[in-house]
Scaffold this active site. Structure first.
Site, PDB file in Angstrom:
ATOM      1  N   ARG A 117       0.847  -1.196   0.000  1.00  0.00           N
ATOM      2  CA  ARG A 117       0.000   0.000   0.000  1.00  0.00           C
ATOM      3  C   ARG A 117       0.883   1.247   0.000  1.00  0.00           C
ATOM      4  O   ARG A 117       2.019   1.219   0.474  1.00  0.00           O
ATOM      5  CB  ARG A 117      -0.900   0.019   1.228  1.00  0.00           C
ATOM      6  CG  ARG A 117      -1.885  -1.140   1.303  1.00  0.00           C
ATOM      7  CD  ARG A 117      -2.695  -1.072   2.600  1.00  0.00           C
ATOM      8  NE  ARG A 117      -3.678  -2.139   2.677  1.00  0.00           N
ATOM      9  CZ  ARG A 117      -3.451  -3.339   3.226  1.00  0.00           C
ATOM     10  NH1 ARG A 117      -2.257  -3.602   3.747  1.00  0.00           N
ATOM     11  NH2 ARG A 117      -4.401  -4.255   3.263  1.00  0.00           N
ATOM     12  N   LYS A 156      -2.669  -1.605   8.247  1.00  0.00           N
ATOM     13  CA  LYS A 156      -4.132  -1.553   8.205  1.00  0.00           C
ATOM     14  C   LYS A 156      -4.773  -2.645   9.050  1.00  0.00           C
ATOM     15  O   LYS A 156      -5.756  -2.414   9.750  1.00  0.00           O
ATOM     16  CB  LYS A 156      -4.601  -1.657   6.752  1.00  0.00           C
ATOM     17  CG  LYS A 156      -6.068  -1.352   6.560  1.00  0.00           C
ATOM     18  CD  LYS A 156      -6.427  -1.279   5.088  1.00  0.00           C
ATOM     19  CE  LYS A 156      -7.891  -0.906   4.892  1.00  0.00           C
ATOM     20  NZ  LYS A 156      -8.239  -0.804   3.453  1.00  0.00           N
ATOM     21  N   ARG A 236      -0.913  -0.938  -6.877  1.00  0.00           N
ATOM     22  CA  ARG A 236      -1.240  -2.138  -6.092  1.00  0.00           C
ATOM     23  C   ARG A 236      -2.298  -2.970  -6.823  1.00  0.00           C
ATOM     24  O   ARG A 236      -2.212  -4.200  -6.870  1.00  0.00           O
ATOM     25  CB  ARG A 236      -1.711  -1.719  -4.706  1.00  0.00           C
ATOM     26  CG  ARG A 236      -2.151  -2.849  -3.773  1.00  0.00           C
ATOM     27  CD  ARG A 236      -2.411  -2.251  -2.400  1.00  0.00           C
ATOM     28  NE  ARG A 236      -3.189  -3.107  -1.527  1.00  0.00           N
ATOM     29  CZ  ARG A 236      -2.691  -4.004  -0.702  1.00  0.00           C
ATOM     30  NH1 ARG A 236      -1.374  -4.198  -0.662  1.00  0.00           N
ATOM     31  NH2 ARG A 236      -3.467  -4.727   0.097  1.00  0.00           N
ATOM     32  N   HIS A 259      -3.929  -9.493   3.092  1.00  0.00           N
ATOM     33  CA  HIS A 259      -5.336  -9.668   3.415  1.00  0.00           C
ATOM     34  C   HIS A 259      -5.517 -10.847   4.361  1.00  0.00           C
ATOM     35  O   HIS A 259      -4.717 -11.788   4.369  1.00  0.00           O
ATOM     36  CB  HIS A 259      -6.166  -9.892   2.154  1.00  0.00           C
ATOM     37  CG  HIS A 259      -6.355  -8.652   1.349  1.00  0.00           C
ATOM     38  ND1 HIS A 259      -6.750  -8.661   0.020  1.00  0.00           N
ATOM     39  CD2 HIS A 259      -6.221  -7.339   1.681  1.00  0.00           C
ATOM     40  CE1 HIS A 259      -6.834  -7.417  -0.422  1.00  0.00           C
ATOM     41  NE2 HIS A 259      -6.518  -6.603   0.557  1.00  0.00           N
ATOM     42  N   TYR A 269     -10.645  -6.540  -5.075  1.00  0.00           N
ATOM     43  CA  TYR A 269     -10.033  -6.567  -6.408  1.00  0.00           C
ATOM     44  C   TYR A 269     -10.848  -7.403  -7.389  1.00  0.00           C
ATOM     45  O   TYR A 269     -10.297  -8.031  -8.292  1.00  0.00           O
ATOM     46  CB  TYR A 269      -8.605  -7.114  -6.307  1.00  0.00           C
ATOM     47  CG  TYR A 269      -7.722  -6.271  -5.442  1.00  0.00           C
ATOM     48  CD1 TYR A 269      -7.173  -5.077  -5.917  1.00  0.00           C
ATOM     49  CD2 TYR A 269      -7.461  -6.633  -4.126  1.00  0.00           C
ATOM     50  CE1 TYR A 269      -6.377  -4.290  -5.109  1.00  0.00           C
ATOM     51  CE2 TYR A 269      -6.668  -5.846  -3.311  1.00  0.00           C
ATOM     52  CZ  TYR A 269      -6.130  -4.677  -3.805  1.00  0.00           C
ATOM     53  OH  TYR A 269      -5.350  -3.886  -3.006  1.00  0.00           O
TER      54      TYR A 269
END
Length: 289
Positions: A117, A156, A236, A259, A269
């Site tokens: 990111r 994140k 990304r 993730h 995505y």
């Protein structure tokens, strides 16, 4: 406004009363948010509501307002944001070529080839980068994505903390980048602030997101693409798309992008995922040979 009050000893003292702010009715806030929703994205409208709500709650806790009408308001749906998209391989190569003579080259290479990111790439320090690996042990060069420039410095999610193998092109770019940064450190002299950051300003301070975005758009323009149509975060997306096109399994891609599972990758995505479905560094080496 101040008024005299009588003290315990019979004398007088002055009491200062802070003004209480009169807030609009909930209908007024609803009307304001609805107007903003006509021109702003849903995410931006939610942020506006959240900021206003926090500000009023803070004022309420200090007796500056009587009640928080913002908390009573629903957040309207804003305009649908511009969908993110991915670079095709020839477009990615054009951007890499356009960036090759800029100080952002290593930043662009890592964005495209490891899929970090944008807020993660502006956080690593050199002590978290190994450009040699451990020869003879099978451990390749790697970079630790353990932090970000988000508030508090955390990534994140917990799954976003990961160590990623570096493709050869990333290693070469980072070696050149470190040499260039040494020259900038010498030129900066007393103005240089040592933070050990991999990606920093010309005087060693953290790389500002606005400056990174502006530099990237110039690179995109030099690559012959419309600058206004692309942002750094879409590198990304391009990483995910290129890996899918190359047959990398969804489970591997989910781990590479940090993730918690494939469901998140598929949801975020979904436009980059194709029916045709092996780690990331080896695949990117093959793609960008």
């Amino acid at each position: 406004m101040a008024k005299p009050i009588r003290g315990h000893s019979g004398g007088t003292a002055t009491e200062t009363r802070l003004p209480v702010v009169a807030l609009p009715y909930a209908e007024d806030v609803d009307r304001w948010l609805t107007e903003k929703a006509r021109t702003l994205s849903a995410r931006t409208v939610r942020l506006l509501h959240s900021c206003l709500n926090r500000a009023v709650r803070f004022a309420q806790s200090r007796d500056k307002v009587k009640r928080n009408v913002v908390g009573l308001c629903e957040v309207p749906e804003g305009k649908e944001g511009r969908p993110s998209k991915a670079l095709a391989l020839d477009q990615a190569e054009a951007i890499l070529k356009a960036a090759s003579d800029t100080r952002m080259y290593a930043y662009v290479v890592l964005s495209l080839l490891i899929g970090a990111r944008t807020e993660e790439l502006r956080a690593p320090v050199w002590s978290e980068v190994n450009l040699d690996g451990k020869p003879g042990t099978g451990t390749p060069p790697w970079i630790a994505v353990w932090r970000s420039v988000r508030e508090g410095g955390d990534t994140k999610t917990r799954k976003s903390r990961r160590s990623l193998a570096l493709p050869r092109r990333c290693v070469e770019a980072l070696r050149e980048h470190r040499t260039q940064q040494d020259r900038e450190r010498g030129a900066g002299g007393a103005r240089w602030t040592e933070n050990d950051l991999v990606f920093a300003s010309l005087v060693g301070t953290p790389l500002d997101s606005h400056n990174a975005r502006r530099a990237f758009r110039k690179i995109v323009k030099d690559a012959g693409l419309p600058a206004k149509d692309w942002t750094p975060r879409e590198m990304r997306y391009s990483f995910v798309s290129l890996l899918f096109d190359s047959g990398v399994p969804l489970e591997d891609i989910a781990r590479l992008v940090g993730h918690s599972g494939t469901a998140v990758t598929e949801a975020v995505y979904r436009k980059q995922i194709r029916p045709v479905l092996l780690g990331g560094a080896e695949a990117m080496d093959r793609i960008f040979t």
